[in-house]
Each structure stands twice: as structure tokens, then as C-alpha cells.
Design a protein around this motif. Structure first.
Motif, PDB file in Angstrom:
ATOM      1  N   ASP A  11       0.834  -1.210   0.000  1.00 28.19           N
ATOM      2  CA  ASP A  11       0.000   0.000   0.000  1.00 28.19           C
ATOM      3  C   ASP A  11       0.863   1.252   0.000  1.00 28.19           C
ATOM      4  OD1 ASP A  11      -2.765  -1.212   0.332  1.00 28.19           O
ATOM      5  OD2 ASP A  11      -1.698  -2.115   2.012  1.00 28.19           O
ATOM      6  N   LEU A  15       0.706  -0.376  -5.058  1.00 30.06           N
ATOM      7  CA  LEU A  15      -0.642   0.021  -5.448  1.00 30.06           C
ATOM      8  C   LEU A  15      -0.774   1.531  -5.539  1.00 30.06           C
ATOM      9  CD1 LEU A  15      -2.838  -2.345  -3.220  1.00 30.06           C
ATOM     10  CD2 LEU A  15      -1.771  -2.816  -5.437  1.00 30.06           C
ATOM     11  N   LYS A  16      -1.598   1.982  -6.451  1.00 32.12           N
ATOM     12  CA  LYS A  16      -1.918   3.409  -6.541  1.00 32.12           C
ATOM     13  C   LYS A  16      -2.804   3.805  -5.362  1.00 32.12           C
ATOM     14  CE  LYS A  16      -2.985   5.248 -10.454  1.00 32.12           C
ATOM     15  NZ  LYS A  16      -3.682   5.566 -11.726  1.00 32.12           N
ATOM     16  N   ASN A  18      -5.779   4.502  -5.342  1.00 30.55           N
ATOM     17  CA  ASN A  18      -7.098   3.865  -5.456  1.00 30.55           C
ATOM     18  C   ASN A  18      -7.020   2.348  -5.262  1.00 30.55           C
ATOM     19  OD1 ASN A  18      -5.891   3.028  -7.816  1.00 30.55           O
ATOM     20  ND2 ASN A  18      -7.371   3.986  -9.194  1.00 30.55           N
ATOM     21  N   TYR A  19      -5.861   1.861  -4.773  1.00 30.32           N
ATOM     22  CA  TYR A  19      -5.637   0.440  -4.467  1.00 30.32           C
ATOM     23  C   TYR A  19      -5.647  -0.450  -5.706  1.00 30.32           C
ATOM     24  CZ  TYR A  19      -6.156   2.017   0.286  1.00 30.32           C
ATOM     25  OH  TYR A  19      -5.979   2.702   1.463  1.00 30.32           O
ATOM     26  N   ARG A  20      -5.238   0.092  -6.829  1.00 30.67           N
ATOM     27  CA  ARG A  20      -5.176  -0.696  -8.054  1.00 30.67           C
ATOM     28  C   ARG A  20      -3.726  -0.899  -8.494  1.00 30.67           C
ATOM     29  NH1 ARG A  20      -9.995  -1.617 -10.402  1.00 30.67           N
ATOM     30  NH2 ARG A  20     -11.772  -0.346  -9.728  1.00 30.67           N
ATOM     31  N   LEU A  21      -3.495  -2.037  -9.134  1.00 27.61           N
ATOM     32  CA  LEU A  21      -2.203  -2.322  -9.751  1.00 27.61           C
ATOM     33  C   LEU A  21      -2.243  -1.873 -11.203  1.00 27.61           C
ATOM     34  CD1 LEU A  21      -1.288  -5.913  -8.514  1.00 27.61           C
ATOM     35  CD2 LEU A  21       0.231  -3.934  -8.387  1.00 27.61           C
ATOM     36  N   THR A  22      -1.283  -1.088 -11.624  1.00 29.55           N
ATOM     37  CA  THR A  22      -1.277  -0.631 -13.008  1.00 29.55           C
ATOM     38  C   THR A  22      -0.616  -1.674 -13.909  1.00 29.55           C
ATOM     39  OG1 THR A  22       0.857   0.468 -12.851  1.00 29.55           O
ATOM     40  CG2 THR A  22      -1.093   1.746 -12.221  1.00 29.55           C
ATOM     41  N   LYS A  23      -0.907  -1.573 -15.177  1.00 31.77           N
ATOM     42  CA  LYS A  23      -0.278  -2.449 -16.164  1.00 31.77           C
ATOM     43  C   LYS A  23       1.225  -2.258 -16.146  1.00 31.77           C
ATOM     44  CE  LYS A  23      -0.090  -3.279 -21.161  1.00 31.77           C
ATOM     45  NZ  LYS A  23      -0.584  -2.836 -22.492  1.00 31.77           N
ATOM     46  N   THR A  56      -1.781 -12.197  -7.794  1.00 33.06           N
ATOM     47  CA  THR A  56      -2.079 -11.327  -8.931  1.00 33.06           C
ATOM     48  C   THR A  56      -0.816 -11.033  -9.731  1.00 33.06           C
ATOM     49  OG1 THR A  56      -3.917 -10.285  -7.731  1.00 33.06           O
ATOM     50  CG2 THR A  56      -3.018  -9.080  -9.614  1.00 33.06           C
ATOM     51  N   ASP A 261       1.364   7.029  -7.572  1.00 32.47           N
ATOM     52  CA  ASP A 261       0.435   7.448  -8.620  1.00 32.47           C
ATOM     53  C   ASP A 261       1.159   7.917  -9.882  1.00 32.47           C
ATOM     54  OD1 ASP A 261      -1.923   6.908  -7.196  1.00 32.47           O
ATOM     55  OD2 ASP A 261      -1.793   8.822  -6.133  1.00 32.47           O
TER      56      ASP A 261
END
Length: 281
Positions: A11, A15-16, A18-23, A56, A261
């Protein structure tokens, strides 16, 4: 210098916001894996939550550092490193925390126990975002955690408490320090109080993992964004701080990358590992 072990906070790092993993981050991890580098996650999250992120990224099976460095395993049932808070100590901590206005959680490796609270906050919602899948890590809310512990004593790995104001957090921390020995306290970037056994840290767990793999600390890279990452970053062969990390973490690092980010992990990987030939761990 060829680096053989990469430790990544989750965290605020992988992760960004927004709690997402980017490509781009996923591709960066694959790039490092192709170099033959062993990758671990070093997180404050429970093992089961960290392991979901690892799967993931196709890191599993891999030894993961979780619970703020109090637990390391490649399978939740088979830890190779753990520094637990005893059932007696857990009860003492809870008995004190229940006198303050706060939301706290006791983190066992398989589930969490939390006090019910009418207060709502963005920070508590943020914590729920990290742990909101009851299929892999459930949270049990109870009216009185201390009463629950009298009936069912529990040894846990770490405790996290979110207070409604900083003054009360400091008062609670001071009382805990004066009353109970052998504890480690760290305040995270979002103001949450993290409590572990004093022998638990990401740095200690990383040293244990490096020893297990036959890797020197000078051959490790550690990346983080929080006070809980500071000692790990300071001891690694290459300590990397995210661009949005507090100044104390940046000062302990050897290398400063962009924020989470701004694809900070991907940027770091390209700069640090691009000239490294494939190695075998």
C-alpha cells in the motif's frame, strides 16, 4: 552490483492511491522476475491479504513478509518467521485501548477481531478496502473485545488502532509504553497506531529471508513509502523511497523514485535493473 532480492511494500508503493495495480507495475515485476531476482512483498497487511496481491503478480509461491514484519511464510499454515504478541499482552493492550475513542483490530494470521464503533471515517473505510474479502480474510466485530478475550484468549501478530484525534492517540501510546514492556509502536502515514512485538520489523524479517536464500543484504533492494519501511530501507543494499514518502524515510534511502500514482515502482525498475544480466538465486 547485481541485486538478487527485491522487497516491495504494497500500500502506497505497489498500489496506486485507489488500491489498483497498473499495467506498468505488473510489467515491471515481470521484468525483474526475468532477471532471476527473487521478489517478496513486505507489507503491514495480513499474510492472506498480501498473498492475494502476490498471486495477482504471479509471485506465489514465495516467502512473503506480512503483519508489519511479524510473520513470514509461503503458506499461512507454515510460517518460517513469526514474532507474536502473547495472549496476556494482547489482553493488556485491549484493556487500555477500550478506555479511548478509537477503532482497533487484532490481526491473527487467519482472521481479525475488531471493536464495534459508531464512528465513521475515511481512514477506517480505507482499512476496509485492504481487507474487504471475507472469503480469504474475515473480520469479526464484537461489542467488547476484552470480554471476548477472557472467554477465548488469543495470541496475535499485530494490532492497529485508529484514533479520532492525535492527542488521544499520543495519550494511549504513552500509557501503553508505561504499562507494557516489549512493544514496538509506529505511526503510519495516515496516523494509525501500529503495535507489534518489539522484535518484529520488516528489516528483521528481510534479514531472515536473505539468510534463508543465501543472499547478502548488500544484494537486496527494498522499496517503501511509510515509517514502517524505514528500517528495511536503511539496511538494504539499495534502499528506495517513494516520491510521496515522509522526509524521514527519504533521508534513510539511497534512491528516490516517483510516487505510487506516478508509476514509481516501474520507473525504479527500469533505472536500476535495466543493465543487470540474468542471475540464478
Amino acid at each position: 552490483m547485481a541485486y538478487r532480492l527485491l522487497a516491495l511494500d504494497i500500500d502506497g508503493t505497489l498500489l496506486k492511491s485507489n488500491y489498483r495495480l497498473t499495467k506498468e507495475t505488473k510489467e515491471a515485476i515481470e521484468y525483474v522476475k526475468e532477471k532471476g531476482v527473487y521478489i517478496t512483498l513486505a507489507s503491514g497487511r495480513p499474510f492472506l491479504s498480501a498473498n492475494k496481491v502476490a498471486k495477482t503478480l504471479k509471485l506465489s509461491p514465495s516467502y512473503l513478509i506480512s503483519h508489519d514484519g511479524a510473520f513470514m511464510a509461503d503458506n499461512v499454515a507454515s510460517p518460517v518467521f513469526e514474532r507474536r504478541l502473547s495472549a496476556e499482552t494482547v489482553y493488556q493492550i485491549v484493556d487500555i485501548l477500550e478506555n479511548y475513542h478509537c477503532h482497533f483490530r487484532l490481526f491473527h494470521e487467519k482472521y481479525a477481531i475488531a471493536n464495534k464503533t459508531k464512528q465513521k471515517s475515511q481512514l477506517i473505510s480505507r482499512m476496509n478496502l485492504q481487507l474487504n474479502d471475507p472469503l480469504f480474510y474475515s473480520t469479526h466485530y464484537v461489542e467488547s473485545v476484552s470480554h471476548r478475550l477472557i472467554d477465548q484468549p488469543l495470541s496475535v501478530l499485530n494490532i492497529r488502532a485508529q484514533f479520532w484525534n492525535d492527542r488521544e492517540r499520543e495519550d494511549a501510546k504513552e500509557e501503553l509504553q508505561d504499562t507494557i514492556s516489549g512493544l514496538r509502536f509506529i505511526i503510519s502515514n495516515d496516523g494509525e497506531l501500529h503495535i507489534t512485538d518489539e522484535r518484529a520489523s520488516k528489516a528483521t524479517a528481510l534479514q531472515s529471508l536473505a539468510d534463508r536464500l543465501g543472499i547478502k543484504l548488500t544484494e537486496t533492494v527494498a522499496i517503501g513509502s511509510d515509517e514502517r519501511d524505514l528500517d528495511m530501507i536503511a539496511q538494504a543494499g539499495l534502499g528506495v523511497a517513494m516520491g510521496h514518502a515522509p522526509e524521514s524515510v527519504k533521508s534513510a534511502s539511497d534512491w528516490l523514485t516517483r510516487s505510487n500514482d506516478q508509476n514509481g515502482v516501474g520507473y525504479m525498475v527500469k533505472e536500476v535493473f535495466r543493465k543487470q544480466l540474468r542471475i540464478e538465486v
